[in-house]
Design an enzyme around this catalytic site. Structure first.
Site, PDB file in Angstrom:
ATOM      1  CB  CYS A 114      -0.973   0.002   1.172  1.00 29.19           C
ATOM      2  SG  CYS A 114      -2.031  -1.449   1.217  1.00 29.19           S
ATOM      3  CG  HIS A 247      -3.170   3.463   2.331  1.00 32.55           C
ATOM      4  ND1 HIS A 247      -3.601   3.128   1.062  1.00 32.55           N
ATOM      5  CD2 HIS A 247      -3.287   2.339   3.087  1.00 32.55           C
ATOM      6  CE1 HIS A 247      -3.953   1.851   1.056  1.00 32.55           C
ATOM      7  NE2 HIS A 247      -3.780   1.356   2.261  1.00 32.55           N
ATOM      8  CG  ASN A 277      -6.609  -0.808   1.494  1.00 34.15           C
ATOM      9  OD1 ASN A 277      -5.920  -0.420   0.555  1.00 34.15           O
ATOM     10  ND2 ASN A 277      -6.092  -1.228   2.634  1.00 34.15           N
TER      11      ASN A 277
HETATM   12  O1  UT7 Z   1      -3.395  -0.948   3.864  1.00 39.93           O
HETATM   13  C1  UT7 Z   1      -3.279  -1.313   5.200  1.00 39.93           C
HETATM   14  C2  UT7 Z   1      -4.237  -2.429   5.324  1.00 39.93           C
HETATM   15  N1  UT7 Z   1      -5.099  -2.557   6.376  1.00 39.93           N
HETATM   16  C3  UT7 Z   1      -5.625  -1.653   7.207  1.00 39.93           C
HETATM   17  O2  UT7 Z   1      -5.388  -0.492   7.227  1.00 39.93           O
HETATM   18  C4  UT7 Z   1      -6.600  -2.205   8.205  1.00 39.93           C
HETATM   19  C5  UT7 Z   1      -6.281  -1.790   9.619  1.00 39.93           C
HETATM   20  N2  UT7 Z   1      -7.235  -2.348  10.545  1.00 39.93           N
HETATM   21  C6  UT7 Z   1      -8.528  -2.010  10.566  1.00 39.93           C
HETATM   22  O3  UT7 Z   1      -8.963  -1.196   9.790  1.00 39.93           O
HETATM   23  C7  UT7 Z   1      -9.411  -2.608  11.621  1.00 39.93           C
HETATM   24  O4  UT7 Z   1      -8.631  -3.315  12.564  1.00 39.93           O
HETATM   25  C8  UT7 Z   1     -10.480  -3.561  11.028  1.00 39.93           C
HETATM   26  C9  UT7 Z   1     -11.509  -2.738  10.254  1.00 39.93           C
HETATM   27  C10 UT7 Z   1      -9.842  -4.576  10.112  1.00 39.93           C
HETATM   28  C11 UT7 Z   1     -11.205  -4.294  12.135  1.00 39.93           C
HETATM   29  O5  UT7 Z   1     -11.779  -3.383  13.032  1.00 39.93           O
HETATM   30  P1  UT7 Z   1     -11.647  -3.641  14.598  1.00 39.93           P
HETATM   31  O6  UT7 Z   1     -12.391  -2.551  15.256  1.00 39.93           O
HETATM   32  O7  UT7 Z   1     -10.185  -3.800  14.901  1.00 39.93           O
HETATM   33  O8  UT7 Z   1     -12.442  -4.998  14.772  1.00 39.93           O
HETATM   34  P2  UT7 Z   1     -11.934  -6.422  15.284  1.00 39.93           P
HETATM   35  O9  UT7 Z   1     -11.056  -7.072  14.285  1.00 39.93           O
HETATM   36  O10 UT7 Z   1     -11.424  -6.282  16.674  1.00 39.93           O
HETATM   37  O11 UT7 Z   1     -13.297  -7.208  15.347  1.00 39.93           O
HETATM   38  C12 UT7 Z   1     -14.340  -6.787  16.225  1.00 39.93           C
HETATM   39  C13 UT7 Z   1     -15.552  -7.671  16.006  1.00 39.93           C
HETATM   40  C14 UT7 Z   1     -15.250  -9.166  16.119  1.00 39.93           C
HETATM   41  O12 UT7 Z   1     -16.349  -9.774  16.753  1.00 39.93           O
HETATM   42  P3  UT7 Z   1     -16.291 -10.174  18.314  1.00 39.93           P
HETATM   43  O13 UT7 Z   1     -15.144 -11.133  18.415  1.00 39.93           O
HETATM   44  O14 UT7 Z   1     -16.039  -8.883  19.041  1.00 39.93           O
HETATM   45  O15 UT7 Z   1     -17.628 -10.767  18.559  1.00 39.93           O
HETATM   46  C15 UT7 Z   1     -15.200  -9.615  14.670  1.00 39.93           C
HETATM   47  O16 UT7 Z   1     -15.543 -10.975  14.524  1.00 39.93           O
HETATM   48  O17 UT7 Z   1     -16.088  -7.467  14.694  1.00 39.93           O
HETATM   49  C16 UT7 Z   1     -16.256  -8.740  14.051  1.00 39.93           C
HETATM   50  N3  UT7 Z   1     -16.058  -8.569  12.622  1.00 39.93           N
HETATM   51  C17 UT7 Z   1     -17.066  -8.314  11.768  1.00 39.93           C
HETATM   52  N4  UT7 Z   1     -18.387  -8.193  11.937  1.00 39.93           N
HETATM   53  C18 UT7 Z   1     -19.137  -7.909  10.863  1.00 39.93           C
HETATM   54  C19 UT7 Z   1     -14.900  -8.589  11.931  1.00 39.93           C
HETATM   55  N5  UT7 Z   1     -15.132  -8.362  10.627  1.00 39.93           N
HETATM   56  C20 UT7 Z   1     -16.462  -8.177  10.503  1.00 39.93           C
HETATM   57  C21 UT7 Z   1     -17.298  -7.896   9.406  1.00 39.93           C
HETATM   58  N6  UT7 Z   1     -18.629  -7.780   9.629  1.00 39.93           N
HETATM   59  N7  UT7 Z   1     -16.839  -7.743   8.165  1.00 39.93           N
END
Ligand code: UT7
Length: 320
Positions: A114, A247, A277
């Site tokens: 990225c 980004h 992204n």
């Molecule tokens: O180019 C660089 C590439 N990447 C990035 O910049 C991404 C950086 N990271 C992020 O943007 C965030 O960490 C994410 C958007 C990927 C995730 O957000 P988060 O607030 O860190 O969520 P999490 O991974 O801690 O997940 C929280 C909850 C989980 O459920 P429980 O365990 O709390 O019940 C996940 O299972 O959200 C759930 N979850 C979803 N629910 C609905 C994860 N993905 C999804 C989804 N839809 N797509």
């Protein structure tokens, strides 16, 4: 003194726009509210089967060449930033060169995920300022949909396909004012596609894997740091920046970066809602959108920033 100046910008999104609701209809275990509140993404564009990075790059490049008033023959350097090349080799840059009908330019790919576009732009600037090359085509092009595990809702909702391009030319007028690139391979495991080709088979995992929270924290820290570093190099206060183009991965990362820079969101270009992204394509896609809708004008100071797998990160401060 010779500067490297942006002469034209262009971008291309494949027509197939897929909303968050469309993903739910396709069976992804997610919902619009989660995706919008956690990421700011409302839609992404997905390439057709067989539509490659070099094809998206070609469309974006044609638009950038048009704006620059240049032809493919004028280009003596082609750099494509991509992590989803058409082939293992030849490079996507060479395939783009053939599509454009250019002969003889230097052509190669840059792999910095990225951060690829800011890496590529910085490399092109060095060629131009050295006097060896006069007009570069710098492209970020990706078909990330090909490396997504559609059963992994933590990643598949985040990414999309697209391309953005810039024509960078030698100029007596100021252009790129400061650049800063960094990498720390110790963090290679938090965002990767940990597979390879061997003996006609994929060895390991061919899909994108990510520790989202680790990436999030890393991105917020380094995006603010590298933007400040670029300002110091250019001897410019952050408040003098007219437009920040970080980004486009997550609106929360973008907002946190702007806050750390002391910049209001009115000075930040946001397109992540429209295409998710798109990795190396995200920064030039956002740049093109803001130039074409009249927000970014000649003479304004624009900060471009990338961060991604490697880990890699970097920034380019330019006078448009
Ligand atoms: O180019 C660089 C590439 N990447 C990035 O910049 C991404 C950086 N990271 C992020 O943007 C965030 O960490 C994410 C958007 C990927 C995730 O957000 P988060 O607030 O860190 O969520 P999490 O991974 O801690 O997940 C929280 C909850 C989980 O459920 P429980 O365990 O709390 O019940 C996940 O299972 O959200 C759930 N979850 C979803 N629910 C609905 C994860 N993905 C999804 C989804 N839809 N797509």
């Amino acid at each position: 003194m010779t500067f490297a100046r942006v002469a034209g910008v262009g971008s291309f999104l494949p027509p197939n726009r897929v909303s968050n609701a469309d993903l739910v209809d396709r069976g992804v275990d997610t919902n619009d509210e989660w995706i919008v509140t956690r990421t700011g993404i409302r839609a992404r564009h997905l390439a057709e089967a067989g539509q490659t990075s070099s094809e998206l790059a070609f469309e974006a490049s044609r638009r950038a060449l048009d704006m620059a008033g240049a032809t493919a023959d004028d280009i003596d350097l082609i750099i494509v930033a991509t992590s989803t090349p058409d082939f293992v080799f030849p490079s996507t840059a060479c395939l783009l060169q053939a599509k454009l009908g250019n002969k003889g330019a230097v052509a190669f790919d840059v792999q910095a995920v990225c951060s690829g576009f800011v890496y590529a732009l910085t490399i092109a600037e060095k060629f131009i300022r050295s006097g060896s090359h006069k007009k570069a085509l710098v492209v970020g092009a990706e078909v990330f949909s090909r490396i997504l595990d559609w059963n992994d809702r933590g990643t598949c909702v985040l990414f999309g396909d697209g391309a953005g391009a810039v024509v960078l030319e030698a100029s007596e007028r100021p252009g790129l004012l400061a650049t800063a690139l960094h990498a720390d391979g110790a963090h290679h495991g938090i965002l990767s596609v940990p597979g390879n080709l061997c003996g006609g088979k994929v060895i390991g995992d061919p899909f994108l894997r990510m520790d989202g929270q680790a990436v999030f924290k890393f991105a917020v820290r380094v995006l603010a740091d590298v933007a400040h570093e670029c300002c110091e190099l250019a001897k410019l206060a952050p408040a003098a920046i007219d437009w920040l183009i970080p980004h486009q991965a997550n609106i929360r990362i973008i907002e946190a970066t702007a806050k750390k820079m002391g910049l209001p969101m009115e000075k930040v270009v946001v397109t992540v809602d429209q295409h998710g992204n798109t990795s190396a394509a995200s920064v030039p896609l956002a740049l093109d959108a803001a130039v074409r809708d009249g927000r970014i004008r000649r003479g304004q100071k624009v900060m471009l920033e990338g961060v991604g797998g490697g880990f890699t990160w970097g920034a380019v401060l330019l006078e448009f």
